[in-house]
Design a protein around this motif. Structure first.
Motif, mmCIF file in Angstrom:
data_model
loop_
_atom_site.group_PDB
_atom_site.id
_atom_site.type_symbol
_atom_site.label_atom_id
_atom_site.label_comp_id
_atom_site.label_asym_id
_atom_site.label_seq_id
_atom_site.Cartn_x
_atom_site.Cartn_y
_atom_site.Cartn_z
ATOM 1 N N VAL A 1 46.267 -12.709 59.577
ATOM 2 C CA VAL A 1 45.517 -11.891 58.625
ATOM 3 C C VAL A 1 44.810 -12.849 57.671
ATOM 4 C CG1 VAL A 1 45.621 -10.048 56.914
ATOM 5 C CG2 VAL A 1 47.311 -10.113 58.779
ATOM 6 N N ALA A 2 43.497 -12.941 57.784
ATOM 7 C CA ALA A 2 42.742 -13.801 56.875
ATOM 8 C C ALA A 2 42.657 -13.123 55.514
ATOM 9 C CB ALA A 2 41.347 -14.068 57.429
ATOM 10 N N LEU A 3 42.990 -13.876 54.460
ATOM 11 C CA LEU A 3 42.979 -13.369 53.090
ATOM 12 C C LEU A 3 42.169 -14.337 52.238
ATOM 13 C CD1 LEU A 3 46.741 -12.333 52.818
ATOM 14 C CD2 LEU A 3 44.789 -10.818 53.217
ATOM 15 N N ARG A 4 40.891 -14.112 52.203
ATOM 16 C CA ARG A 4 39.963 -15.054 51.564
ATOM 17 C C ARG A 4 40.016 -14.921 50.043
ATOM 18 N NH1 ARG A 4 35.536 -12.134 55.135
ATOM 19 N NH2 ARG A 4 36.837 -10.470 54.253
ATOM 20 N N GLY A 5 39.981 -16.058 49.354
ATOM 21 C CA GLY A 5 39.902 -16.016 47.903
ATOM 22 C C GLY A 5 40.749 -17.064 47.212
ATOM 23 N N ILE B 1 41.351 -9.551 46.453
ATOM 24 C CA ILE B 1 41.936 -8.223 46.241
ATOM 25 C C ILE B 1 41.439 -7.253 47.310
ATOM 26 C CG2 ILE B 1 40.177 -7.389 44.614
ATOM 27 C CD1 ILE B 1 43.953 -6.761 44.311
ATOM 28 N N SER B 2 40.189 -7.400 47.744
ATOM 29 C CA SER B 2 39.674 -6.516 48.793
ATOM 30 C C SER B 2 40.364 -6.759 50.118
ATOM 31 C CB SER B 2 38.157 -6.690 48.940
ATOM 32 O OG SER B 2 37.493 -6.238 47.778
ATOM 33 N N ASP B 3 40.571 -8.033 50.464
ATOM 34 C CA ASP B 3 41.287 -8.327 51.706
ATOM 35 C C ASP B 3 42.730 -7.836 51.643
ATOM 36 O OD1 ASP B 3 39.134 -9.407 52.998
ATOM 37 O OD2 ASP B 3 39.806 -11.494 52.867
ATOM 38 N N VAL B 4 43.381 -8.018 50.516
ATOM 39 C CA VAL B 4 44.761 -7.552 50.374
ATOM 40 C C VAL B 4 44.834 -6.032 50.485
ATOM 41 C CG1 VAL B 4 46.651 -7.326 48.703
ATOM 42 C CG2 VAL B 4 45.635 -9.566 49.140
#
Length: 208
Positions: A119-123, A166-169
């Motif tokens: 799961v890619a979680l960018r930021g 926060i959007s990816d999460v």
């Protein structure tokens, strides 16, 4: 934590209470190490006498406190190395260890009979990744520094980085997985999505 198919051993290492995870397939005894952060002998002692059982080391992101034992663990085990594609070159620059496989959102890492979904979680960093593992006792998420009890990871006060994280999460974790999923962060104690879900809107509102 253990069940018929998997053992998850958290190994607390280093001055920042990093957690390296030694995840063992119960059927094959093959091992994945998540974040060879520090104290390589302590990590390898958790694996046991036969360190050749370590098939893979996944680095969740490029930050120095998560890679300090990578060289020693890989030299001892000969494991294949994995990291998110956008962070791979930085991990190599920091450690001298080539990343064999760059990970993208939806990639899989197979170790023994265990399948970890990326799961890619960018930021927090551009290439931060989490790993999702479905087992007979439920699903486990290894989230690095992207999701903790009480909030998402640090984004340096940058509103664009925070919005990305926060959007990816929200979309890739909370919208997809149920409340009983256990979250294993890169520092400190585990939590569950159910425990954290009621605060999700407040995290977005506060901006960190």
């Amino acid at each position: 934590m253990t069940d018929a198919t998997v053992t998850i051993d958290p190994v607390h290492v280093g001055p920042m209470d990093n957690v390296a995870y030694v995840v063992t397939c119960g059927r094959t005894q093959r091992v994945l190490v998540i974040d060879a952060a520090d104290e390589p002998r302590k990590i390898l002692a958790t694996v046991g006498d036969d360190t050749s059982r370590v098939d893979a080391v996944v680095t969740t992101h490029q930050h120095q406190d998560h890679v300090q034992a990578l060289g020693a663990v890989v030299a001892e085990t000969g494991a294949t190395t994995y990291a998110g594609e956008p962070d791979a070159s930085a991990v190599t620059a920091a450690t001298g260890v080539p990343i064999d496989v760059g990970l993208r959102h939806g990639s899989v890492v197979d170790v023994g009979e265990l399948r970890f979904t990326v799961v890619a979680l960018r930021g927090h960093t551009p290439g931060s990744v989490a790993l999702a593992l479905a087992t007979t006792d439920g699903t486990h998420l290894f989230t690095g520094d992207s999701l903790f009890p009480g909030g998402v990871g640090a984004t340096g006060g940058d509103p664009d980085r925070f919005e990305a994280l926060i959007s990816d999460v929200e979309n890739r974790i909370f919208a997809r997985y149920g409340d009983d999923v256990v979250v294993h962060p890169g520092h400190g104690a585990p939590t569950t999505l159910g425990r954290e879900r009621p605060a999700l809107a407040s995290w977005r509102e506060r901006g960190w």
